[in-house]
Design an enzyme around this catalytic site. Structure first.
Site, PDB file in Angstrom:
ATOM      1  N   LYS A   9      72.845  51.823  96.666  1.00 42.70           N
ATOM      2  CA  LYS A   9      72.576  50.712  97.588  1.00 42.70           C
ATOM      3  C   LYS A   9      73.532  50.722  98.782  1.00 42.70           C
ATOM      4  O   LYS A   9      73.142  50.377  99.900  1.00 42.70           O
ATOM      5  CB  LYS A   9      72.650  49.378  96.842  1.00 42.70           C
ATOM      6  CG  LYS A   9      71.520  49.172  95.831  1.00 42.70           C
ATOM      7  CD  LYS A   9      70.141  49.331  96.461  1.00 42.70           C
ATOM      8  CE  LYS A   9      69.041  48.747  95.589  1.00 42.70           C
ATOM      9  NZ  LYS A   9      67.701  48.967  96.167  1.00 42.70           N
ATOM     10  N   TYR A  53      74.193  52.707  90.724  1.00 50.78           N
ATOM     11  CA  TYR A  53      73.319  51.790  91.462  1.00 50.78           C
ATOM     12  C   TYR A  53      74.026  51.267  92.727  1.00 50.78           C
ATOM     13  O   TYR A  53      73.445  51.260  93.812  1.00 50.78           O
ATOM     14  CB  TYR A  53      72.926  50.637  90.532  1.00 50.78           C
ATOM     15  CG  TYR A  53      71.987  49.613  91.139  1.00 50.78           C
ATOM     16  CD1 TYR A  53      70.618  49.842  91.189  1.00 50.78           C
ATOM     17  CD2 TYR A  53      72.484  48.420  91.655  1.00 50.78           C
ATOM     18  CE1 TYR A  53      69.763  48.890  91.736  1.00 50.78           C
ATOM     19  CE2 TYR A  53      71.630  47.468  92.201  1.00 50.78           C
ATOM     20  CZ  TYR A  53      70.271  47.702  92.237  1.00 50.78           C
ATOM     21  OH  TYR A  53      69.428  46.769  92.786  1.00 50.78           O
TER      22      TYR A  53
HETATM   23  P1  NAP Z   1      61.270  45.510  89.329  1.00 48.73           P
HETATM   24  O1  NAP Z   1      60.592  44.230  89.011  1.00 48.73           O
HETATM   25  O2  NAP Z   1      61.815  46.349  88.237  1.00 48.73           O
HETATM   26  O3  NAP Z   1      60.304  46.359  90.272  1.00 48.73           O
HETATM   27  C1  NAP Z   1      60.676  47.635  90.733  1.00 48.73           C
HETATM   28  C2  NAP Z   1      59.499  48.242  91.427  1.00 48.73           C
HETATM   29  O4  NAP Z   1      59.872  49.521  91.945  1.00 48.73           O
HETATM   30  C3  NAP Z   1      58.329  48.452  90.472  1.00 48.73           C
HETATM   31  O5  NAP Z   1      57.135  48.090  91.136  1.00 48.73           O
HETATM   32  C4  NAP Z   1      58.373  49.962  90.214  1.00 48.73           C
HETATM   33  O6  NAP Z   1      57.124  50.541  89.938  1.00 48.73           O
HETATM   34  C5  NAP Z   1      58.862  50.441  91.556  1.00 48.73           C
HETATM   35  N1  NAP Z   1      59.393  51.802  91.466  1.00 48.73           N
HETATM   36  C6  NAP Z   1      60.429  52.262  90.725  1.00 48.73           C
HETATM   37  N2  NAP Z   1      60.598  53.582  90.919  1.00 48.73           N
HETATM   38  C7  NAP Z   1      59.639  53.966  91.813  1.00 48.73           C
HETATM   39  C8  NAP Z   1      59.305  55.199  92.409  1.00 48.73           C
HETATM   40  N3  NAP Z   1      59.975  56.332  92.134  1.00 48.73           N
HETATM   41  N4  NAP Z   1      58.280  55.215  93.289  1.00 48.73           N
HETATM   42  C9  NAP Z   1      57.578  54.097  93.583  1.00 48.73           C
HETATM   43  N5  NAP Z   1      57.859  52.898  93.039  1.00 48.73           N
HETATM   44  C10 NAP Z   1      58.881  52.833  92.161  1.00 48.73           C
HETATM   45  O7  NAP Z   1      62.557  45.256  90.276  1.00 48.73           O
HETATM   46  P2  NAP Z   1      62.804  44.205  91.439  1.00 48.73           P
HETATM   47  O8  NAP Z   1      63.866  43.310  90.975  1.00 48.73           O
HETATM   48  O9  NAP Z   1      61.562  43.671  92.007  1.00 48.73           O
HETATM   49  O10 NAP Z   1      63.496  45.216  92.483  1.00 48.73           O
HETATM   50  C11 NAP Z   1      62.946  45.524  93.760  1.00 48.73           C
HETATM   51  C12 NAP Z   1      64.067  46.060  94.640  1.00 48.73           C
HETATM   52  O11 NAP Z   1      65.064  45.050  94.792  1.00 48.73           O
HETATM   53  C13 NAP Z   1      64.794  47.271  94.048  1.00 48.73           C
HETATM   54  O12 NAP Z   1      65.127  48.176  95.066  1.00 48.73           O
HETATM   55  C14 NAP Z   1      66.047  46.659  93.454  1.00 48.73           C
HETATM   56  O13 NAP Z   1      67.079  47.593  93.353  1.00 48.73           O
HETATM   57  C15 NAP Z   1      66.332  45.573  94.466  1.00 48.73           C
HETATM   58  N6  NAP Z   1      67.196  44.487  93.975  1.00 48.73           N
HETATM   59  C16 NAP Z   1      66.836  43.731  92.897  1.00 48.73           C
HETATM   60  C17 NAP Z   1      67.684  42.720  92.472  1.00 48.73           C
HETATM   61  C18 NAP Z   1      67.373  41.842  91.280  1.00 48.73           C
HETATM   62  O14 NAP Z   1      68.280  41.105  90.842  1.00 48.73           O
HETATM   63  N7  NAP Z   1      66.175  41.847  90.754  1.00 48.73           N
HETATM   64  C19 NAP Z   1      68.893  42.486  93.147  1.00 48.73           C
HETATM   65  C20 NAP Z   1      69.212  43.284  94.229  1.00 48.73           C
HETATM   66  C21 NAP Z   1      68.353  44.272  94.655  1.00 48.73           C
HETATM   67  P3  NAP Z   1      56.535  50.559  88.408  1.00 48.73           P
HETATM   68  O15 NAP Z   1      56.011  49.178  88.179  1.00 48.73           O
HETATM   69  O16 NAP Z   1      55.488  51.577  88.430  1.00 48.73           O
HETATM   70  O17 NAP Z   1      57.680  50.888  87.520  1.00 48.73           O
END
Ligand code: NAP
Length: 259
Positions: free
Chosen positions: A172, A168
């Site tokens: 990133k 991961y």
């Molecule tokens: P989340 O609630 O798990 O949501 C992830 C989203 O990405 C979901 O809508 C999922 O769709 C979608 N997704 C995954 N694979 C996909 C694909 N191949 N094509 C299209 N959509 C896809 O996670 P989140 O925390 O909101 O994360 C959003 C972004 O922020 C990510 O890039 C994550 O790495 C980044 N981020 C998150 C955090 C954290 O602490 N939460 C910290 C740093 C960065 P489905 O609903 O269909 O699965």
């Protein structure tokens, strides 16, 4: 460029009225908050989902309540043809895509030695190939019009690395390199490219953590709490706006001071 009157930035430089956006992975979590914040500021929004159509339709309904146009479009962003169709859906509906937010992502927890080739490829496929696919689809129109905003959701782990999350963190960090390099390539075309690096944000992505682990992460964060999706969305909306037009190639932390 940002317009100024009587020495003050004009109010509409923070508005997204008349702008159109594609937000990947927008049915839940950070992507959902971004889609709604862009809609609240007046943008028309493509709400991309991979599997959760109902949740995406709910985001569309809420965006419309805010007075914006919105449409839910299914696509796995790691698939080039699907990513092209996703961007084309926005261009067909509104004639252009001004803002692309590469947010879709998945987590993977595990030691490097326990990580399989399939898991590695899956992560790189969503985070890196997904951003590449969607950006390649959106850029020609942005270049033709001389205006564009590409915003990539990276992570604090792409900046400082996390044990148990080598794949991961690598994905990133790659997204950050993509951001900086592309910013240099397209800057003269009126297109900015930035990354937002969230810290630990309360979404489904944290479902693998125990309450104690979450509490320890909040404790290790200088502001003393985990972040909310809205903590990220406000920064994205600023970068997407005319007021953010002189910011490019940057990684903006939304991490409560972790870095
Ligand atoms: P989340 O609630 O798990 O949501 C992830 C989203 O990405 C979901 O809508 C999922 O769709 C979608 N997704 C995954 N694979 C996909 C694909 N191949 N094509 C299209 N959509 C896809 O996670 P989140 O925390 O909101 O994360 C959003 C972004 O922020 C990510 O890039 C994550 O790495 C980044 N981020 C998150 C955090 C954290 O602490 N939460 C910290 C740093 C960065 P489905 O609903 O269909 O699965």
């Amino acid at each position: 460029m940002c317009s100024v009157k009587d020495g003050l930035i004009e109010r509409d430089n923070y508005s997204l009225a008349g702008k159109t956006a594609v937000v990947t992975g927008a049915a839940r979590g950070i992507g959902r908050a971004i889609a709604l914040e862009l809609a609240r500021r007046g943008a028309s929004v493509v709400v991309n989902y991979r599997t959760r159509q109902e949740a995406a339709e709910e985001v569309v309904r809420l965006a419309k309540e805010l007075g914006a146009d919105a449409v839910a479009v299914q696509a796995d962003v790691s698939d080039d043809a699907a990513a092209r169709a996703l961007v084309a859906a926005g261009a067909q509906r509104w004639g252009k895509v001004d803002i692309l937010v590469n947010n879709a992502g998945i987590a993977h927890y595990g030691l490097l030695l326990d990580t399989t080739v399939e898991q590695w490829d899956l992560l790189m496929g969503v985070h890196l190939r997904g951003a590449f696919n969607c950006t390649r689809a959106a850029l020609p129109g942005m270049i033709r019009r001389g205006y564009g905003r590409v915003i990539n959701i990276a992570s604090v782990w792409g900046q400082v690395g996390a044990a148990n999350e080598v794949a991961y963190s690598t994905a990133k960090a790659g997204l950050i390199g993509f951001t900086k390099a592309l910013a240099k390539e397209v800057g003269r075309g009126g297109i900015t490219v930035n990354a937002v690096a969230p810290g630990v944000i309360e979404t489904d992505m944290l479902n693998g953590l125990t309450p104690d682990e979450k509490a320890a992460l909040a404790e290790a964060t200088p502001v003393g709490r985990l972040g909310s999706p809205e903590d990220v969305a406000g920064i994205v909306a600023y970068l997407a706006s005319p007021a953010g037009g002189y910011v490019t190639g940057q990684v903006i932390g939304a991490d409560g001071g972790m870095t």
